[in-house]
Design a protein around this motif. Structure first.
Motif, PDB file in Angstrom:
ATOM      1  N   SER A 199       3.739   6.223   6.862  1.00  0.00           N
ATOM      2  CA  SER A 199       2.860   7.340   6.626  1.00  0.00           C
ATOM      3  C   SER A 199       3.747   8.887   6.444  1.00  0.00           C
ATOM      4  O   SER A 199       3.335   9.902   5.674  1.00  0.00           O
ATOM      5  CB  SER A 199       1.898   7.453   7.411  1.00  0.00           C
ATOM      6  OG  SER A 199       2.110   7.778   8.980  1.00  0.00           O
ATOM      7  N   TRP A 224      -0.549   3.572  -2.604  1.00  0.00           N
ATOM      8  CA  TRP A 224      -1.918   4.353  -2.131  1.00  0.00           C
ATOM      9  C   TRP A 224      -1.681   5.405  -1.237  1.00  0.00           C
ATOM     10  O   TRP A 224      -2.204   6.392  -0.722  1.00  0.00           O
ATOM     11  CB  TRP A 224      -2.750   3.221  -1.311  1.00  0.00           C
ATOM     12  CG  TRP A 224      -4.112   3.587  -0.637  1.00  0.00           C
ATOM     13  CD1 TRP A 224      -5.047   3.966  -1.483  1.00  0.00           C
ATOM     14  CD2 TRP A 224      -3.924   3.855   0.562  1.00  0.00           C
ATOM     15  NE1 TRP A 224      -6.036   4.196  -0.494  1.00  0.00           N
ATOM     16  CE2 TRP A 224      -5.404   4.235   0.804  1.00  0.00           C
ATOM     17  CE3 TRP A 224      -3.259   3.578   1.814  1.00  0.00           C
ATOM     18  CZ2 TRP A 224      -5.758   4.557   2.320  1.00  0.00           C
ATOM     19  CZ3 TRP A 224      -3.730   3.941   3.094  1.00  0.00           C
ATOM     20  CH2 TRP A 224      -5.049   4.140   3.462  1.00  0.00           C
ATOM     21  N   TRP A 260       0.732  -1.360  -0.114  1.00  0.00           N
ATOM     22  CA  TRP A 260      -0.004   0.253   0.022  1.00  0.00           C
ATOM     23  C   TRP A 260       0.665   1.212  -0.081  1.00  0.00           C
ATOM     24  O   TRP A 260       0.458   2.330   0.267  1.00  0.00           O
ATOM     25  CB  TRP A 260      -1.110   0.044   1.184  1.00  0.00           C
ATOM     26  CG  TRP A 260      -2.121  -1.069   1.085  1.00  0.00           C
ATOM     27  CD1 TRP A 260      -2.962  -1.216  -0.009  1.00  0.00           C
ATOM     28  CD2 TRP A 260      -2.172  -2.205   2.039  1.00  0.00           C
ATOM     29  NE1 TRP A 260      -3.685  -2.233   0.336  1.00  0.00           N
ATOM     30  CE2 TRP A 260      -3.314  -2.805   1.333  1.00  0.00           C
ATOM     31  CE3 TRP A 260      -1.568  -2.734   3.135  1.00  0.00           C
ATOM     32  CZ2 TRP A 260      -3.603  -4.018   2.104  1.00  0.00           C
ATOM     33  CZ3 TRP A 260      -1.793  -3.906   3.669  1.00  0.00           C
ATOM     34  CH2 TRP A 260      -3.245  -4.427   3.167  1.00  0.00           C
ATOM     35  N   THR A 277      -3.987   7.947   5.863  1.00  0.00           N
ATOM     36  CA  THR A 277      -3.018   6.882   6.140  1.00  0.00           C
ATOM     37  C   THR A 277      -2.838   6.661   7.836  1.00  0.00           C
ATOM     38  O   THR A 277      -2.885   5.585   8.364  1.00  0.00           O
ATOM     39  CB  THR A 277      -1.798   6.939   5.657  1.00  0.00           C
ATOM     40  OG1 THR A 277      -1.734   7.066   4.125  1.00  0.00           O
ATOM     41  CG2 THR A 277      -0.637   5.677   5.749  1.00  0.00           C
ATOM     42  N   ALA A 331       6.193   5.468  -1.150  1.00  0.00           N
ATOM     43  CA  ALA A 331       5.743   4.157  -2.010  1.00  0.00           C
ATOM     44  C   ALA A 331       7.029   3.395  -2.195  1.00  0.00           C
ATOM     45  O   ALA A 331       7.120   1.988  -1.907  1.00  0.00           O
ATOM     46  CB  ALA A 331       5.157   4.212  -3.303  1.00  0.00           C
ATOM     47  N   GLU A 354       0.991   7.425  -1.139  1.00  0.00           N
ATOM     48  CA  GLU A 354       1.309   8.757  -1.762  1.00  0.00           C
ATOM     49  C   GLU A 354      -0.002   9.215  -2.264  1.00  0.00           C
ATOM     50  O   GLU A 354       0.219  10.688  -2.371  1.00  0.00           O
ATOM     51  CB  GLU A 354       2.141   8.187  -2.743  1.00  0.00           C
ATOM     52  CG  GLU A 354       3.822   7.808  -2.396  1.00  0.00           C
ATOM     53  CD  GLU A 354       4.553   9.005  -2.036  1.00  0.00           C
ATOM     54  OE1 GLU A 354       4.061  10.059  -1.814  1.00  0.00           O
ATOM     55  OE2 GLU A 354       5.700   8.635  -1.159  1.00  0.00           O
ATOM     56  N   ARG A 355      -0.804   8.448  -2.735  1.00  0.00           N
ATOM     57  CA  ARG A 355      -1.872   9.103  -3.414  1.00  0.00           C
ATOM     58  C   ARG A 355      -2.968  10.013  -2.316  1.00  0.00           C
ATOM     59  O   ARG A 355      -3.316  10.803  -2.644  1.00  0.00           O
ATOM     60  CB  ARG A 355      -2.884   8.067  -4.157  1.00  0.00           C
ATOM     61  CG  ARG A 355      -2.102   7.268  -5.510  1.00  0.00           C
ATOM     62  CD  ARG A 355      -3.043   6.714  -6.379  1.00  0.00           C
ATOM     63  NE  ARG A 355      -3.718   5.723  -5.657  1.00  0.00           N
ATOM     64  CZ  ARG A 355      -3.113   4.536  -5.575  1.00  0.00           C
ATOM     65  NH1 ARG A 355      -1.834   4.338  -6.204  1.00  0.00           N
ATOM     66  NH2 ARG A 355      -3.538   3.460  -5.035  1.00  0.00           N
ATOM     67  N   VAL A 356      -3.204   9.060  -1.159  1.00  0.00           N
ATOM     68  CA  VAL A 356      -4.136   9.808  -0.243  1.00  0.00           C
ATOM     69  C   VAL A 356      -3.709  10.650   0.854  1.00  0.00           C
ATOM     70  O   VAL A 356      -4.096  11.379   1.332  1.00  0.00           O
ATOM     71  CB  VAL A 356      -4.949   8.492   0.393  1.00  0.00           C
ATOM     72  CG1 VAL A 356      -5.613   7.452  -0.562  1.00  0.00           C
ATOM     73  CG2 VAL A 356      -4.148   7.751   1.304  1.00  0.00           C
TER      74      VAL A 356
END
Length: 548
Positions: free
Chosen positions: A161, A107, A104, A116, A417, A109-111
């Protein structure tokens, strides 16, 4: 009445975490520390093993029938768990930490860090609650599922995170910034273990060892701290840079890249796998030492720890209890150096470079590991302890410096990531290190080697692993420019939160705002330094026993 747009970003959306003009970047490290100090309790879980090993018998363990296999033990309610069975929790922690970080990382990095961090808090604290139920019902599979699997996922997400965020806030001090946060993971057990010990004593009754109640209490406390940390995360606006900082000039042979490498490309490069090997070998050696620190000191020095010229096997149960207390001080001292090393070595890497820092880890570590049998033979306790303190400082430093190493080579855009993928090296080392050390020790003892000498071969093997790590580190070079994302690819990746709000900060205005927020910085740091200070004090009291 306020009407929200149906397209307004949610509370956990990355857009909501972009820092406004003048935001003080020194508010971000305490938020990261708040999360890491909580999940770092994974290192201190051994404080529960002894009480849980007699949770049924309370005063004395009730052994399971000899014919019971592992499947029977999973569901048995009338007999106590073995410490070796409970110890599998460590393997689950490391495996699921590395696996979740790898799966993840993209993920994350995106959110963004806030969402996180919230998910990490729910997993880690929810896992503790499931473990509490497992203790209450005496079902060890619930402990493995709760803290080991679900909590392990929380460990991985919570660990990575803040990494990318801190590197972006501190491009001028990458190592120091990540060192401050990851220092918290090393310090979590220093606070959590003595706290858990006191809670278990408080909750203990004639019918309970106080563990499930302690799990519930820790889950509540940790949830508050982790949520505060998650909502304290902010990401810098696009094009932000520190006041007065100028990026270093690009050079063809420089280790610090000016470009960015995509996650899908990065893990296919030789540099990725060389860094993976460097981390794995450094951690394998260090985690093996960390796991056997207490028995190692007791079996090597025996009665000399309490002023008696007796071997470990010649001591009475009461005397073994005395030297166990001394060994607890040794373990606590190693924890302090593990924590301090994360900040010291990561900060030093900002000055001398990441490659040079890891070269020191391997060269100095090789010499120190190979010197342990000699130091044990001399009988000088202070020298023996000093060697292991330096070794554990470099173990912690290896964790703290690797995110900056990755950012140097692959850029900052997807470093979180990429770091997540590299942490599978930790999962591998978490299994390899303890297994390697424990099996070599058992082999030595089974073949008649005295306990005081059973660790000599182990140290030489670990020194050999560090020699391999030194070779891998020497092979690391800068990533070829052909692997960098093109301007078009980078622009596509940046679509979304980073470009939603253009909060480019004017230097003068930002500086004025930072001064105005100084009281917030002081308050945020006090919130994390007070528990850290308490943990250091508790650890120092135990460490004093070493040199009485």
């Amino acid at each position: 009445m306020i009407h929200l747009s149906p397209t307004a970003p949610g509370l956990l959306a990355r857009e909501r975490t972009i820092a406004p003009p003048g935001y003080h970047r020194w508010l971000v490290p305490p938020a990261a520390l708040a999360v890491h100090l909580c999940i770092g309790m994974a290192y201190g879980f051994s404080v529960f093993w002894l009480p849980l090993s007699h949770a049924v018998g309370i005063t004395q363990a009730v052994a399971c029938p000899r014919e019971y296999g592992l499947l029977d033990e999973l569901f048995a309610t009338g007999c106590d768990w073995k410490i070796s069975t409970l110890g599998w929790m460590y393997t689950l922690f490391f495996v699921f930490l590395g696996t979740s970080a790898a799966l993840w990382g993209g993920w994350v990095e995106r959110v963004g860090p806030r969402r996180t961090g919230v998910v990490a808090a729910c997993c880690w604290c929810g896992g503790l609650l499931i473990s509490a139920l497992g203790v209450y019902l005496h079902q060890i599979w619930l402990l493995w599922l709760g803290s080991g699997v679900i909590g392990g996922v929380g460990l991985g997400l919570g660990y990575i995170s803040p990494v990318s965020t801190l590197i972006k806030w501190f491009p001028d001090r990458r190592g120091m910034a990540t060192g401050m946060a990851i220092m918290g993971f090393g310090g979590g057990a220093m606070i959590g273990a003595p706290l858990a010990d006191q809670l278990m004593k408080f909750y203990a009754t004639p019918t309970s060892v106080g563990v499930w109640e302690t799990f519930v209490t820790l889950a509540v406390v940790y949830f508050v701290f982790m949520m505060a940390g998650a909502f304290g995360y902010r990401v810098p606006a696009a094009n932000w840079r520190p006041e007065g900082w100028v990026p270093p000039a690009a050079a063809d042979n420089a280790m610090i890249t000016q470009g960015h490498v995509h996650l899908d490309v990065a893990w296919r490069t030789p540099q990725f796998w060389l860094v993976w090997a460097v981390l794995c070998l450094n951690v394998t050696a260090g985690i093996g030492i960390l796991g056997m620190a207490s028995p190692l000191l007791q079996e090597v020095f025996g009665g000399r720890l309490i002023g008696l010229d007796l071997g470990f096997g010649e001591l009475s149960p009461a005397q073994k209890g005395q030297i166990a207390a001394v060994a607890a001080g040794f373990t606590g001292l190693l924890s302090l150096f593990n924590i301090g090393g994360r900040f010291f070595w990561a900060s030093l890497s900002d000055r001398i470079g990441r490659k040079a820092t890891y070269a020191i880890f391997f060269l100095l570590g090789l010499v120190l590991y190979a010197s342990v049998p000699w130091a044990a033979g001399t009988g000088h306790l202070a020298l023996f302890v000093a060697i292991f303190c330096v070794v554990l400082s470099m173990y912690g430093g290896g964790f703290a410096a690797v995110p900056a190493y990755l950012a140097d080579m692959f850029g900052t855009r997807m470093v979180g990531a990429i770091h997540g993928r590299v942490l599978t090296a930790w999962a591998t080392a978490g299994v390899l290190g303890p297994v390697l050390v424990n099996y070599i020790r058992e082999y030595q003892l089974d073949h008649g080697v005295p306990r005081a000498e059973a660790y000599s071969v182990t140290m030489y093997v670990l020194a050999g692993l560090l020699a391999l790590g030194l070779g891998c580190n020497a092979l690391i070079t800068s990533v070829a420019k052909k692997h960098h994302m093109s301007p078009e690819e980078l622009a596509e990746e940046k679509k979304g939160a980073d470009d939603t709000h253009q909060h480019f900060v004017a230097d003068v205005a930002a500086l004025r705002q930072e001064v105005g927020q100084s009281w917030k910085v002081a308050l945020a740091w006090a919130a994390v330094w007070i528990p850290i200070g308490w943990g250091v004090w508790m650890t120092a009291q135990k460490a004093v026993l070493l040199f009485r």
